[in-house]
Design a protein around this motif. Structure first.
Motif, short mmCIF file in Angstrom:
data_model
loop_
_atom_site.label_atom_id
_atom_site.label_comp_id
_atom_site.label_asym_id
_atom_site.label_seq_id
_atom_site.Cartn_x
_atom_site.Cartn_y
_atom_site.Cartn_z
N ILE A 49 0.84 -1.21 0.00
CA ILE A 49 0.00 0.00 0.00
C ILE A 49 0.87 1.26 0.00
CG2 ILE A 49 -1.68 1.35 1.34
CD1 ILE A 49 -2.82 -1.33 2.34
N ILE A 50 1.93 1.26 0.82
CA ILE A 50 2.78 2.44 0.95
C ILE A 50 3.54 2.73 -0.34
CG2 ILE A 50 4.83 3.35 2.14
CD1 ILE A 50 3.77 2.04 4.69
N ARG A 51 3.94 1.69 -1.05
CA ARG A 51 4.61 1.90 -2.34
C ARG A 51 3.67 2.61 -3.32
NH1 ARG A 51 9.53 -0.39 -2.91
NH2 ARG A 51 10.01 -2.34 -1.79
N GLU A 52 2.41 2.22 -3.32
CA GLU A 52 1.43 2.83 -4.21
C GLU A 52 1.27 4.32 -3.90
OE1 GLU A 52 -2.23 0.74 -4.00
OE2 GLU A 52 -1.41 -1.14 -4.79
N MET A 53 1.38 4.67 -2.63
CA MET A 53 1.20 6.06 -2.21
C MET A 53 2.49 6.88 -2.32
SD MET A 53 -1.29 5.90 1.13
CE MET A 53 -0.12 5.02 2.13
N ASN A 54 3.61 6.21 -2.49
CA ASN A 54 4.92 6.88 -2.53
C ASN A 54 5.18 7.68 -1.26
OD1 ASN A 54 7.42 7.57 -3.64
ND2 ASN A 54 6.61 9.47 -4.53
N ALA A 55 4.84 7.09 -0.11
CA ALA A 55 5.08 7.71 1.19
C ALA A 55 6.45 7.25 1.67
CB ALA A 55 3.98 7.33 2.18
N ARG A 56 7.48 8.07 1.49
CA ARG A 56 8.87 7.63 1.60
C ARG A 56 9.30 7.23 3.02
NH1 ARG A 56 11.00 5.94 -2.49
NH2 ARG A 56 13.03 6.92 -2.33
N TYR A 57 8.99 8.06 4.01
CA TYR A 57 9.48 7.74 5.36
C TYR A 57 8.88 6.45 5.90
CZ TYR A 57 10.20 7.88 10.36
OH TYR A 57 10.51 7.54 11.65
N PRO A 58 7.54 6.29 5.90
CA PRO A 58 7.01 5.02 6.41
C PRO A 58 7.47 3.82 5.59
CG PRO A 58 5.27 6.36 5.45
CD PRO A 58 6.47 7.23 5.56
N LEU A 59 7.74 4.03 4.29
CA LEU A 59 8.25 2.93 3.47
C LEU A 59 9.61 2.48 4.00
CD1 LEU A 59 8.05 1.05 1.05
CD2 LEU A 59 9.00 2.89 -0.38
N SER A 60 10.47 3.45 4.29
CA SER A 60 11.79 3.13 4.85
C SER A 60 11.65 2.40 6.18
CB SER A 60 12.59 4.43 5.05
OG SER A 60 13.81 4.16 5.70
N HIS A 61 10.74 2.86 7.01
CA HIS A 61 10.53 2.26 8.33
C HIS A 61 10.08 0.81 8.23
CE1 HIS A 61 9.21 1.91 12.51
NE2 HIS A 61 8.08 1.42 12.04
N PHE A 62 9.06 0.55 7.43
CA PHE A 62 8.51 -0.81 7.38
C PHE A 62 9.36 -1.76 6.54
CE2 PHE A 62 4.64 1.48 8.76
CZ PHE A 62 4.44 0.78 9.94
N LEU A 63 10.12 -1.23 5.59
CA LEU A 63 11.10 -2.08 4.90
C LEU A 63 12.12 -2.60 5.91
CD1 LEU A 63 11.77 -0.02 1.64
CD2 LEU A 63 10.88 -2.37 1.73
N LEU A 64 12.56 -1.73 6.81
CA LEU A 64 13.52 -2.14 7.83
C LEU A 64 12.91 -3.14 8.80
CD1 LEU A 64 16.41 -1.69 8.85
CD2 LEU A 64 15.52 0.14 10.32
N GLN A 65 11.63 -2.92 9.16
CA GLN A 65 10.94 -3.86 10.04
C GLN A 65 10.87 -5.25 9.41
OE1 GLN A 65 9.62 -3.34 13.22
NE2 GLN A 65 10.72 -1.40 13.11
N ARG A 66 10.52 -5.29 8.13
CA ARG A 66 10.42 -6.59 7.45
C ARG A 66 11.81 -7.22 7.28
NH1 ARG A 66 8.82 -8.61 1.50
NH2 ARG A 66 8.37 -10.76 2.12
N ALA A 67 12.82 -6.37 7.04
CA ALA A 67 14.19 -6.88 6.93
C ALA A 67 14.62 -7.57 8.22
CB ALA A 67 15.15 -5.73 6.60
N GLN A 68 14.28 -6.96 9.36
CA GLN A 68 14.63 -7.56 10.65
C GLN A 68 13.89 -8.89 10.86
OE1 GLN A 68 13.60 -4.12 12.97
NE2 GLN A 68 15.73 -3.44 13.17
N LEU A 69 12.63 -8.93 10.40
CA LEU A 69 11.86 -10.17 10.49
C LEU A 69 12.51 -11.27 9.65
CD1 LEU A 69 9.26 -11.81 11.22
CD2 LEU A 69 8.24 -10.86 9.14
N GLN A 70 12.91 -10.93 8.42
CA GLN A 70 13.52 -11.92 7.54
C GLN A 70 14.85 -12.44 8.11
OE1 GLN A 70 12.13 -13.33 4.85
NE2 GLN A 70 10.30 -12.09 5.32
N LYS A 71 15.55 -11.59 8.82
CA LYS A 71 16.77 -12.04 9.48
C LYS A 71 16.44 -13.09 10.55
CE LYS A 71 20.59 -10.60 12.44
NZ LYS A 71 21.14 -9.55 13.31
#
Length: 596
Positions: A526-548
């Motif tokens: 959803i955030i990619r569709e909206m191009n909302a940059r800061y929350p995108l950075s935040h949740f990408l990092l959250q998912r990255a930590q989960l994948q680790k």
């Protein structure tokens, strides 16, 4: 009693007076004065007693007060009655104009001595109790009262002609009582306008109802009905406002009135988070303004449509509507400033903070120049958001508390709730969870009272955040689920995305990795569709930590590097450090896995 009589009083007299007055201070005072005036209190040497035990003491306070007033001299009684027509509190200069100078001195002296009135100053006096005022007023004939009210109203107009503003309500009251309908209606309108300007919303609503019950022109009826709807929206009574608009739309109206009604209905629906209905009403209003070739009307509707799309998270469409509005608002400085401020909101959500701040400060300066408290509070709220995002907490709170004070003063409950929620968010970021919960619960109470679904969702999310920090993941997840339900109900993609991300984080903390990743992916999509940059950075990092944690190191590194690139672009230091730390950890773990 001994303080009143300045001598010891017998138990029997105290008991009798208490029984007759039933402990009412006014009745007790007036009863004591009545007995003294009639020489019924004597001394038996040691105590004061009742002279005649068979004396019939009045048992009704109204009768007693009538008796007390009747016992006054004719000059004083007449003056007290005239004063009662002026009001419970009255200007001495008005009473002076109704009496001769010598009579005035007698009335004030005897009235105070007999504890009927008290002097506040050499300019103002008041009746010591509402019953004293009411009974003195009711003792007069109807035609006398009508005549006196008219005379008093004219005196106000003459004596205070340089500034009648503080006396509008008094003038409408006296002209109403004098049965001068023309002057009564004139000052009733003046009082309504004064209350609206001073944000005395409930009083204004009451007076508008009174006006609408009178015989007034159709133009006035339409105008004040619209004012009523605007106030109802302003104080959060959206359903009542919509009911009024639906009722008015059934009547035959001109294009301008119909457009205003559609616009008002759109604003009510927007405030309730019913965006589809809001857009429908705005489109109907736009058609009407187009027929009238009303450029300012069209500019306003385009701006309002832009706000709907902004709330829905469709920033591209929001920007298009705002730019349409700017095209039609070329001749209006105020409208242009307002639209630019809303364009600032889009830039804010996309991480363009400095550009957004520039728009907000220009808009605030314009609102201050016109003394528009409602707009000042709104722009302060938006400036506070920028300070919050930059972690300038003191500056953010300064803006929010100023906005809160303004919204409270003008009775804007919707923005009061929003501001309370934002204050709670700042305190939460500062680690002061107790204060955060206090302000968020206050915000939630207002949001639910006025059915502000949009802000209710945000507050629920922030409450969930606090419980997450406290380690109460189940309570946190409950609040996020409630917020998500509200978001989907109102169609707010932005809030839905944030809640999905936070739900993913709660599942992660509970080690339910499958559900966590599912929610993170939905959020990021959803955030990619909206191009909302800061929350995108935040949740990408959250998912990255989960994948680790799931040992998917390659995907984790890819997500973390994308998060870092965005964080550097936005200059989010905390996010940069977190992303760099994760990347370093992943590369170290990868190199260990590659060793033979």
């Amino acid at each position: 009693m001994e303080q009143f009589f300045k001598k010891s009083v017998s138990d029997s007299l105290v008991s009798l007076l208490w029984k007759k007055s039933e402990g009412n201070p006014l009745f007790l005072e007036q009863l004591s004065l009545h007995l003294v005036d009639n020489n019924m209190i004597v001394s038996d040497g040691e105590f004061l007693v009742l002279k005649k035990t068979e004396y019939e003491i009045p048992s009704n306070i109204d009768r007693l007060i009538v008796s007390r007033l009747d016992s006054l001299s004719a000059i004083t009684r007449d003056g007290i009655q005239k004063a009662s027509v002026i009001g419970k509190e009255f200007e001495i200069v008005l009473l002076k104009s109704l009496l001769k100078d010598k009579k005035l001195k007698v009335v004030l002296s005897e009235g105070e001595k007999n504890k009927i009135i008290s002097l506040l100053s050499n300019q103002t006096a008041f009746f010591r109790h509402i019953l004293l005022h009411e009974i003195a007023y009711k003792m007069q004939f109807e035609n006398t009262l009508v005549r006196l009210h008219g005379r008093i109203a004219r005196l106000y107009e003459t004596l205070f002609s340089e500034n009648l503003l503080p006396y509008y309500e008094t003038l409408y009251h006296h002209y109403k009582k004098s049965k001068n309908s023309k002057k009564y209606i004139y000052y009733l309108k003046k009082t309504i306008e004064k209350d609206i300007k001073g944000y005395s919303n409930e009083n204004a609503l009451t007076l508008i109802e009174e006006l609408l019950n009178e015989k007034i022109s159709s133009a006035d009826r339409c105008d004040y009905s619209l004012k009523k709807g605007e106030i109802l929206r302003h104080i959060g009574r959206y359903e009542s406002a919509l009911e009024l608009y639906r009722k008015l739309l059934k009547r035959k109206t001109n294009l301008e009135t119909a457009a205003k009604l559609r616009k008002g209905a759109g604003e009510a629906y927007w405030a309730m988070g019913k965006y589809i209905e809001a857009l429908r009403e705005y489109d109907r209003a736009l058609e009407l303004y187009s027929k009238m070739r009303d450029e300012m009307g069209k500019a306003e509707i385009f701006e309002k449509k832009g706000m709907v799309f902004y709330n829905k998270g469709d920033y591209k469409k929001a920007s298009e509507e705002f730019k349409n509005g700017l095209h039609h608002a070329k001749k209006s400085k105020d409208r242009t400033a307002s639209i630019l401020s809303n364009l600032g909101l889009v830039l804010y959500r996309q991480g363009e903070y400095d550009k957004a701040m520039s728009f907000y400060q220009r808009s605030l300066k314009n609102a201050e120049s016109t003394d528009n408290l409602n707009d000042q509070a709104l722009f302060l709220l938006r400036i506070g958001l920028i300070h919050f995002e930059k972690q300038n907490y003191k500056s953010a709170l300064d803006c929010y508390f100023k906005a809160l004070d303004m919204n409270s003063r003008i009775g804007n409950r919707r923005n009061e709730g929003v501001t309370l929620g934002n204050i709670g968010t700042v305190y939460n970021d500062m680690g002061e969870s107790f204060k955060a919960l206090e302000y968020l619960q206050r915000a939630l109470k207002i949001d639910r009272e006025i059915n502000n679904l949009d802000n209710e969702s945000i507050v629920l999310g922030n409450l969930a955040n606090i419980y997450a920090v406290k380690g109460d993941y189940m309570m946190s997840l409950t609040y996020y689920m409630e917020a998500l339900e509200v978001d989907r109900k109102i169609g707010s993609k932005w809030s839905e995305a944030i809640d999905l991300g936070n739900i993913g984080q709660m599942y992660k903390l509970q080690k339910n990795y499958s559900l966590s990743d599912k929610n993170f992916k939905l959020c990021i999509g959803i955030i990619r569709e909206m191009n909302a940059r800061y929350p995108l950075s935040h949740f990408l990092l959250q998912r990255a930590q989960l994948q680790k944690d799931m040992n998917n190191l390659s995907l984790s590194l890819k997500l973390a590097e994308e998060s870092l690139d965005i964080a550097k672009e936005l200059k989010k230091e905390k996010m940069i450090l977190n992303a760099e730390a994760l990347i370093k950890s992943l590369k170290k773990k990868n190199s260990k896995n590659k060793q033979p």
